[in-house]
Design an enzyme around this catalytic site. Structure first.
Site, PDB file in Angstrom:
ATOM      1  CB  CYS A  13     -57.736 -18.939  48.689  1.00 45.18           C
ATOM      2  SG  CYS A  13     -56.852 -18.084  47.383  1.00 45.18           S
ATOM      3  CG  HIS A  32     -55.569 -21.537  50.704  1.00 45.49           C
ATOM      4  ND1 HIS A  32     -55.610 -22.127  49.334  1.00 45.49           N
ATOM      5  CD2 HIS A  32     -55.105 -20.416  50.699  1.00 45.49           C
ATOM      6  CE1 HIS A  32     -55.150 -21.077  48.674  1.00 45.49           C
ATOM      7  NE2 HIS A  32     -54.915 -20.062  49.265  1.00 45.49           N
ATOM      8  CG  ASN A  34     -52.492 -19.448  46.298  1.00 46.60           C
ATOM      9  OD1 ASN A  34     -53.481 -20.390  46.050  1.00 46.60           O
ATOM     10  ND2 ASN A  34     -52.416 -18.420  47.056  1.00 46.60           N
TER      11      ASN A  34
HETATM   12  N1  ACO Z   1     -37.909 -12.918  44.965  1.00 47.52           N
HETATM   13  C1  ACO Z   1     -36.690 -12.481  45.627  1.00 47.52           C
HETATM   14  N2  ACO Z   1     -36.895 -11.444  46.587  1.00 47.52           N
HETATM   15  C2  ACO Z   1     -38.183 -10.933  46.804  1.00 47.52           C
HETATM   16  C3  ACO Z   1     -39.382 -11.634  46.124  1.00 47.52           C
HETATM   17  C4  ACO Z   1     -38.819 -12.636  45.134  1.00 47.52           C
HETATM   18  N3  ACO Z   1     -40.179 -13.274  44.467  1.00 47.52           N
HETATM   19  N4  ACO Z   1     -40.562 -11.081  46.588  1.00 47.52           N
HETATM   20  C5  ACO Z   1     -40.065 -10.283  47.601  1.00 47.52           C
HETATM   21  N5  ACO Z   1     -38.689 -10.096  47.699  1.00 47.52           N
HETATM   22  C6  ACO Z   1     -38.113  -9.389  48.448  1.00 47.52           C
HETATM   23  C7  ACO Z   1     -38.555  -7.823  49.009  1.00 47.52           C
HETATM   24  O1  ACO Z   1     -38.515  -6.856  48.069  1.00 47.52           O
HETATM   25  C8  ACO Z   1     -37.892  -7.657  50.310  1.00 47.52           C
HETATM   26  O2  ACO Z   1     -36.756  -7.018  50.038  1.00 47.52           O
HETATM   27  P1  ACO Z   1     -35.974  -6.175  50.947  1.00 47.52           P
HETATM   28  O3  ACO Z   1     -35.928  -6.834  52.088  1.00 47.52           O
HETATM   29  O4  ACO Z   1     -34.706  -5.680  50.215  1.00 47.52           O
HETATM   30  O5  ACO Z   1     -37.070  -4.985  50.998  1.00 47.52           O
HETATM   31  C9  ACO Z   1     -37.392  -9.274  50.673  1.00 47.52           C
HETATM   32  O6  ACO Z   1     -37.710 -10.232  49.530  1.00 47.52           O
HETATM   33  C10 ACO Z   1     -38.449  -9.737  51.733  1.00 47.52           C
HETATM   34  O7  ACO Z   1     -39.936  -9.341  51.200  1.00 47.52           O
HETATM   35  P2  ACO Z   1     -41.280  -9.776  51.993  1.00 47.52           P
HETATM   36  O8  ACO Z   1     -42.472  -9.228  51.461  1.00 47.52           O
HETATM   37  O9  ACO Z   1     -40.748  -8.978  53.483  1.00 47.52           O
HETATM   38  O10 ACO Z   1     -41.217 -11.058  52.186  1.00 47.52           O
HETATM   39  P3  ACO Z   1     -42.159 -12.110  53.177  1.00 47.52           P
HETATM   40  O11 ACO Z   1     -41.228 -13.274  53.794  1.00 47.52           O
HETATM   41  O12 ACO Z   1     -43.287 -11.446  53.653  1.00 47.52           O
HETATM   42  O13 ACO Z   1     -42.951 -13.013  51.840  1.00 47.52           O
HETATM   43  C11 ACO Z   1     -45.006 -13.557  50.609  1.00 47.52           C
HETATM   44  C12 ACO Z   1     -43.609 -12.656  51.058  1.00 47.52           C
HETATM   45  C13 ACO Z   1     -44.210 -14.678  50.224  1.00 47.52           C
HETATM   46  C14 ACO Z   1     -45.795 -12.801  49.583  1.00 47.52           C
HETATM   47  C15 ACO Z   1     -45.551 -13.576  51.951  1.00 47.52           C
HETATM   48  O14 ACO Z   1     -45.834 -12.444  52.537  1.00 47.52           O
HETATM   49  C16 ACO Z   1     -47.089 -14.357  51.890  1.00 47.52           C
HETATM   50  O15 ACO Z   1     -46.948 -15.351  51.539  1.00 47.52           O
HETATM   51  N6  ACO Z   1     -48.015 -13.449  52.011  1.00 47.52           N
HETATM   52  C17 ACO Z   1     -49.390 -14.361  51.851  1.00 47.52           C
HETATM   53  C18 ACO Z   1     -49.607 -14.820  50.634  1.00 47.52           C
HETATM   54  C19 ACO Z   1     -50.987 -15.460  50.619  1.00 47.52           C
HETATM   55  O16 ACO Z   1     -51.443 -15.811  51.372  1.00 47.52           O
HETATM   56  N7  ACO Z   1     -51.665 -15.099  49.569  1.00 47.52           N
HETATM   57  C20 ACO Z   1     -52.989 -15.590  49.674  1.00 47.52           C
HETATM   58  C21 ACO Z   1     -53.770 -15.584  48.687  1.00 47.52           C
HETATM   59  S1  ACO Z   1     -53.253 -15.546  47.020  1.00 47.52           S
HETATM   60  C22 ACO Z   1     -54.803 -15.660  46.237  1.00 47.52           C
HETATM   61  O17 ACO Z   1     -55.824 -15.334  46.667  1.00 47.52           O
HETATM   62  C23 ACO Z   1     -54.899 -15.482  45.022  1.00 47.52           C
END
Ligand code: ACO
Length: 306
Positions: free
Chosen positions: A108, A232, A262
């Site tokens: 990215c 980004h 993304n």
């Molecule tokens: N839909 C519904 N529920 C979900 C989903 C979904 N798509 N995904 C996860 N959950 C659930 C989890 O299982 C968890 O449930 P639990 O509380 O019962 O265990 C709950 O939602 C919370 O999950 P978290 O992983 O804690 O959610 P978080 O707030 O951390 O968000 C996310 C997850 C969006 C992935 C976030 O961590 C994020 O944006 N991380 C960075 C992503 C990023 O920047 N990537 C960069 C590059 S990508 C690339 O390079 C190609």
């Protein structure tokens, strides 16, 4: 020695996939995706080559240049059409270019790495460089994995960088990489993209803030001088956390991830083009371009808009 940005261009697939569309096959919801990421819909389709060509055609037209005017093509992509050859030579041929062409993979941060590479190429005698960021992330997405499927999308963006001895648009650049974090966001040959979302989130905020502060210090400017942040587009919460820590109002940040998701190395040119189309950058103003991605890699640059 000066470098100027000329015109910009973008390309996104026609197919729109909404959060509700994804909730039909995945255990997720529009509400969860919007609240946790800011994404409402994304575009799916095409390939790095087709999206790269379409974006480049627009950038070249906006720059008023033809194929013979381009001395080098640097194409940022994490998702090349083939392992080999690189996608850039195929893109170049379709554009009618006969110059050298190469791919660059910094995930990215790829577009920013490509701009920095182009700057170096301009310092060694080239006059105009076509820089493209284009991705086909949907091909490497497991559509049964809700962790990744709600985030990733396809798209392309491009610009033309030109040598100018009278002044420069690029005031500073900070690039970084940390291979110790390689397993946090990875895709094996033949596999799908996987991520430790929480840890990527935590580190992303840190490297964006640190590299942006360093880039502003190198340029001799402060957060209050920055008119526009072009980050980004991974997650609106990352953008909010980073701008807050930098002391920059969120309304100065460009957000297009709600429409495009993304798109990795396409995301900064997609955001930049949106800012230009909507008149959000004016001559003389300063923009902070900042990205992070798999590797991990990161990149920040302060640009004075000419
Ligand atoms: N839909 C519904 N529920 C979900 C989903 C979904 N798509 N995904 C996860 N959950 C659930 C989890 O299982 C968890 O449930 P639990 O509380 O019962 O265990 C709950 O939602 C919370 O999950 P978290 O992983 O804690 O959610 P978080 O707030 O951390 O968000 C996310 C997850 C969006 C992935 C976030 O961590 C994020 O944006 N991380 C960075 C992503 C990023 O920047 N990537 C960069 C590059 S990508 C690339 O390079 C190609």
């Amino acid at each position: 020695m000066g470098v100027r940005f000329r015109g910009w261009g973008i390309a996104v697939p026609d197919k729109v996939v909404t959060n509700d569309d994804l909730s039909k096959t995945l255990d997720t919801s529009d509400e969860w995706i919007r609240e946790r990421t800011g994404i409402r819909e994304r575009r799916i389709g095409g390939s790095a080559m087709t999206l790269g060509v379409a974006a480049a055609e627009k950038a070249m037209a906006a720059s008023g240049v033809g194929p013979a005017d381009i001395d080098f093509l640097v194409m940022a992509t994490t998702t090349p059409d083939r392992l080999t050859p690189a996608t850039a030579p195929m893109v170049a041929t379709r554009l009618g270019l006969t110059c050298p062409a190469m791919d660059l993979n910094a995930a990215c941060s790829g577009f920013m790495y490509a701009v920095r590479t182009a700057q170096g190429l301009l310092e060694t005698g080239n006059r105009r460089i076509l820089v493209i960021g284009a991705e086909n992330l949907s091909r490497w997405t497991d559509w049964n994995d809700r962790n990744m499927a709600v985030l990733l999308a396809d798209g392309g963006g491009a610009t033309v960088l030109e040598y100018d001895e009278s002044g420069t648009d690029i005031l500073s650049f900070v690039l970084g990489a940390d291979g110790a974090a390689a397993d946090l966001l990875t895709c094996e040959h033949g596999g799908f993209i996987e991520m430790n979302g929480k840890e990527v989130f935590r580190r992303a905020v840190r490297v964006v803030v640190e590299s942006a502060e360093e880039a502003m210090a190198k340029a001799g400017v402060t957060a209050s001088d920055i008119s526009l942040v072009v980050p980004h587009q991974a997650n609106v919460r990352i953008i909010q956390a980073a701008t807050q820590r930098l002391g920059i109002d969120m309304d100065r940040a460009v957000v297009v991830l709600d429409r495009y998701g993304n798109t990795s190395s396409a995301s900064i040119p997609l955001a930049m083009d949106d800012a230009i189309v909507n008149g959000r950058v004016r001559p003389g103003e300063l923009a902070l371009l900042t990205g992070f991605g798999a590797g991990m890699t990161w990149a920040s640059s302060v640009v004075r808009w000419s």
